[in-house]
Write a protein that holds these residues in place. Structure first.
Motif, PDB file in Angstrom:
ATOM      1  N   GLY A  92       0.107   8.567  26.548  1.00  0.00           N
ATOM      2  CA  GLY A  92       0.290   9.556  27.605  1.00  0.00           C
ATOM      3  C   GLY A  92       0.157   8.924  28.985  1.00  0.00           C
ATOM      4  N   ASP A  93      -0.657   9.525  29.838  1.00  0.00           N
ATOM      5  CA  ASP A  93      -0.829   9.012  31.203  1.00  0.00           C
ATOM      6  C   ASP A  93      -1.957   7.982  31.317  1.00  0.00           C
ATOM      7  OD1 ASP A  93       1.216  10.663  32.096  1.00  0.00           O
ATOM      8  OD2 ASP A  93      -0.164  12.342  32.492  1.00  0.00           O
ATOM      9  N   GLU A  94      -2.636   7.680  30.210  1.00  0.00           N
ATOM     10  CA  GLU A  94      -3.724   6.700  30.255  1.00  0.00           C
ATOM     11  C   GLU A  94      -3.195   5.285  30.441  1.00  0.00           C
ATOM     12  OE1 GLU A  94      -6.659   6.952  27.137  1.00  0.00           O
ATOM     13  OE2 GLU A  94      -6.045   9.022  26.689  1.00  0.00           O
ATOM     14  N   ASN A  95      -4.033   4.436  31.007  1.00  0.00           N
ATOM     15  CA  ASN A  95      -3.701   3.018  31.136  1.00  0.00           C
ATOM     16  C   ASN A  95      -3.804   2.366  29.756  1.00  0.00           C
ATOM     17  OD1 ASN A  95      -3.353   0.356  31.758  1.00  0.00           O
ATOM     18  ND2 ASN A  95      -5.047   0.217  33.220  1.00  0.00           N
ATOM     19  N   PRO A  96      -2.675   1.817  29.206  1.00  0.00           N
ATOM     20  CA  PRO A  96      -2.709   1.283  27.838  1.00  0.00           C
ATOM     21  C   PRO A  96      -3.358  -0.098  27.728  1.00  0.00           C
ATOM     22  CG  PRO A  96      -0.523   1.028  28.763  1.00  0.00           C
ATOM     23  CD  PRO A  96      -1.325   1.765  29.791  1.00  0.00           C
ATOM     24  N   MET A  97      -3.554  -0.778  28.855  1.00  0.00           N
ATOM     25  CA  MET A  97      -4.061  -2.153  28.814  1.00  0.00           C
ATOM     26  C   MET A  97      -5.435  -2.204  28.148  1.00  0.00           C
ATOM     27  SD  MET A  97      -1.764  -4.146  30.036  1.00  0.00           S
ATOM     28  CE  MET A  97      -2.606  -5.650  30.539  1.00  0.00           C
TER      29      MET A  97
END
Length: 786
Positions: A158-163
């Motif tokens: 979603g809008d979360e930072n995937p790193m």
């Protein structure tokens, strides 16, 4: 002066509304067709040309003799990359890319099945797939690192930072997101949604140094200013150096600029490819636009008497020929501009359907200044081409003849106007003939016997836990009556995933390098797929446990191996000795447009990727699928149920030819429509100039039929001449096209006769409409002024 020219141009447009509509409509359709084709051509030509280092990127290819033919292919040993780094000082980096595969990615409770690639850590440095997050140099260094696209990142997080987030691969290994790549361009051979490093292959034992295992693609980035010729020369000898079993084999580097359009090889030599279609559609775009321009030329010159006095007066008051040419060209450019703006509307409306047809994602970038400059140049060029002949023709009138009223049209056997009409219809007839031949070739291949029974036959890939639970799944499918037969295979029946020239058998000639398709099945292939056995029997592990090392041959393989009695013969492959238990009729594994190849089917000691099922035809298909999904979910809950029907997959083999047939038919229809618009306009004008003649003839007793024939025959003669010109050209072009298909239809005379008659009927209907209208008109009205 310019303002005056524009006023005159607009007045002429409004004064002759009918002819203006025909001119603008024809030009707009022609321009819209050309724009759509140009968009497609640009998309194809720009494939993988966005990479910053494209001038130094190459792909490693093999070349060797098999089945008495010099063949080229682009899969290589995994060890090649390391050897090139050692042996070729011109090489800066290498990058291996395995075959794209479908993986299950899981984040928490969310799972998606999606395509990805295993690549060397140098991949992102060789190719320009920029990262919006992460470092290109380090993103794929760790064996359990992962780079995902922005699209996949939104899907998973979603809008979360995937790193730094953890993603589970195939419900087994955890990977850390170390980079986010911008979404891939549509015109690239690479279609991945995520990348994992080649180092992971080594941790699970999928890396090897076998020079006989050509199973991966190897890409090369040469150093700046390095000699390509020097690298190519060293590359040629690498196969002989490292693989003594291939004394005739060699390798070569193939530049990125030629991957998409030219990578078709015949007898080891580049022999074209998609570039042929690019050239064909480029010609089609040019001729459709030219035909629209011819309409403008014909209608403008046909109405020359309407402008004759204007030209005469202008010349008398001092206008030079150059001024008149500029005026008429300006008028044509103005009409082209109006048509061009209308064509953009047509393009925008038809683009979704065109994208669906071509399976592309083409767009018109209206925000780009370069687009508008190109469009304006396109409009001006179209206007100049369309207006060139009328401008020079009209400006050449002699004022004395015009003002004395002695100006007349030239009534010659051959006139430029007649030549232009013949050119129009010749191209239209060529396209009609081509469409008929393409559709006949398509039907010829579709009617070919496949060699197996496609009805109620389907397959599912061995994903997740299906491999270990295969026997349980099989038992439930058979016990529930969903399937009448189940077999485990190495590949779908519609695809060939493996081949080999390394089989050994008694009596094999020294140096024999016949290439065989290789397939694996556990048992009951003939029963499941409906193969026709001509000798021996099918695999049966229950009755014959030794069938795990049994082998089936198709008729071509038995012939290639020289077996008079194949049953019981021993064949060595992959370090195992297989015994022949049966021979089946050849079936189509690859393209239905090509002959079948020698094929061996190995038993249960082989490898497996697919479950094939013959569904029970007595059950409803919806019920079968619903019950089957429940069984698959029971034994493989983490993976989606993805059943494929063999008949649908087989039908996909015809998609390219269907697309060609549809496109050629579409452009043929547009060409005919544009040509008929012009013919209609000419017929309308010619009829209007002979109104009094028609009236006199009717008063003297002429019938409607004779008048219609009088007005139509000249146009019909021109279409007949077009057929005579078009037929040999179409025959030659289609003969060359069919040469690419070993399994092809015959070119018969009636195909061309149908196209000629069709064009003749369309032209006759178009012209006769105006002719009949004039013929049935009351002569009193036409003769009243007399």
């Amino acid at each position: 002066m310019l303002l005056n020219y524009f006023k005159i141009a607009f007045r002429n447009l409004l004064k002759s509304k009918g002819f203006s509509v025909i001119n603008i409509t024809g030009l707009s359709i022609g321009m819209a067709s050309a724009i759509l084709i140009i968009l497609w051509i640009n998309h194809e030509v720009q494939y993988d040309q966005f990479h910053e280092k494209k001038d130094r990127i190459y792909e490693a290819w093999n070349r060797s003799t098999f089945s008495n033919k010099l063949q080229s292919w682009n899969t290589t040993p995994k060890i090649l990359a390391k050897a090139m780094q050692q042996d070729l000082p011109e090489v800066e980096k290498t990058a291996r890319v395995n075959w794209q595969d479908n993986y299950l990615l899981t984040v928490g409770e969310k799972s998606v099945a999606i395509d990805g690639n295993v690549v060397d850590s140098t991949f992102l440095d060789v190719f320009s797939f920029p990262l919006s997050k992460g470092n290109v140099a380090t993103a794929l260094q760790d064996p359990h690192s992962m780079v995902i696209t922005e699209k996949l990142a939104r899907n998973l997080f979603g809008d979360e930072n995937p790193m730094g987030k953890i993603v589970k691969l195939n419900n087994s290994e955890n990977f850390t997101v170390t980079g986010v790549a911008k979404d891939l361009p549509d015109n690239s051979r690479f279609k991945f949604e995520f990348l994992i490093p080649w180092a992971y292959q080594r941790t699970i034992g999928n890396d090897d140094e076998n020079w006989g295992n050509n199973s991966t693609r190897t890409y090369v980035l040469l150093k700046q200013n390095a000699s390509f010729d020097a690298a190519q020369q060293k590359m040629k000898g690498m196969r002989k150096k490292y693989d003594p079993s291939e004394p005739e084999g060699e390798m070569f580097l193939y530049p990125i600029s030629r991957w998409r359009l030219y990578s078709s090889f015949e007898n080891g030599v580049e022999s074209g490819g998609l570039i042929e279609f690019v050239r064909i559609f480029c010609s089609i775009a040019f001729f459709i636009l030219l035909i629209a321009c011819i309409n403008f030329m014909n209608l403008s010159t046909a109405r020359s008497e309407k402008r004759a006095k204007e030209v005469g007066i202008r010349k008398v008051v001092g206008a030079q020929k150059g001024n008149l040419i500029a005026q008429f060209l300006g008028e044509s450019v103005l009409i082209a501009l109006i048509a061009g703006l209308l064509s953009l509307m047509i393009v925008q409306l038809s683009l979704p359907a065109f994208n669906n047809l071509t399976r592309k994602h083409l767009i018109v970038d209206y925000s780009s200044m370069s687009f508008w400059l190109a469009f304006l140049s396109f409009v001006i060029l179209t206007g100049v081409i369309a207006g060139s002949y009328p401008a020079f023709y009209l400006s050449s009138f002699r004022p004395t003849s015009v003002l004395k009223g002695t100006f007349r049209k030239i009534r010659a056997l051959v006139t430029p106007r007649k030549v232009l009409v013949v050119v129009q219809f010749s191209f239209a007839i060529i396209l009609i003939m081509s469409t008929i031949v393409v559709r006949k070739q398509l039907k010829h291949a579709q009617d070919r016997q496949t060699g197996y029974e496609k009805d109620n036959l389907g397959y599912h890939f061995l994903t997740g836990d299906l491999e270990k639970n295969y026997l349980l799944v099989k038992q439930e499918l058979l016990a529930s009556g969903i399937a009448s037969s189940v077999s485990k295979t190495s590949a779908p029946l519609t695809e060939g995933w493996s081949d080999s020239w390394g089989f050994e058998w008694a009596g094999k000639a020294p140096g024999d390098k016949t290439d065989f398709d290789r397939f694996c099945v556990d048992e009951s292939l003939a029963k499941t797929a409906g193969l026709q056995l001509v000798k021996g029997r099918d695999f049966d592990l229950q009755q014959f446990p030794t069938d795990s090392l049994a082998i089936l041959l198709n008729e071509s393989a038995a012939k290639a191996m020289g077996f008079k009695d194949p049953i019981g013969q021993l064949i060595r492959d992959n370090g195992k000795e297989w015994h022949v238990v049966g021979v089946f009729r050849d079936f189509i594994l690859h393209s239905p447009f090509y002959p079948t190849r020698p094929m061996v089917v190995e038993g249960a000691k082989g490898w497996f990727n697919v479950i094939h099922m013959k569904l029970n035809g007595n059950n409803g298909m919806a019920a079968n699928l619903k019950n089957m999904e429940q069984i698959f979910k029971k034994y493989n809950p983490a993976y989606p149920f993805d059943f494929k029907f063999v008949d649908e997959e087989y039908a996909n083999k015809f998609e390219d030819e269907k697309r060609i047939a549809t496109l050629s038919g579409l452009f043929a229809a547009l060409t005919i429509f544009i040509s008929c618009l012009g013919l209609f306009g000419l017929a309308t004008y010619m009829t209007s100039t002979r109104v009094k003649e028609i009236g006199v003839r009717k008063v003297l007793g002429a019938s409607v039929g004779s008048i219609t024939s009088l007005l139509s025959k000249d146009f019909i003669k021109l279409v007949a001449v077009s057929f005579v010109i078009a037929a040999p050209i179409a025959w030659y072009a289609m003969s060359k096209w069919l040469d690419d298909y070993p399994y092809r239809t015959a070119l018969e005379w009636w195909l061309f006769a149908i196209a000629g008659l069709l064009a003749l009927m369309i032209a006759l209907v178009t012209v006769s409409f105006q002719a009949i209208k004039a013929a049935i008109a009351n002569p009193v009205h036409s003769l009243r002024s007399e």
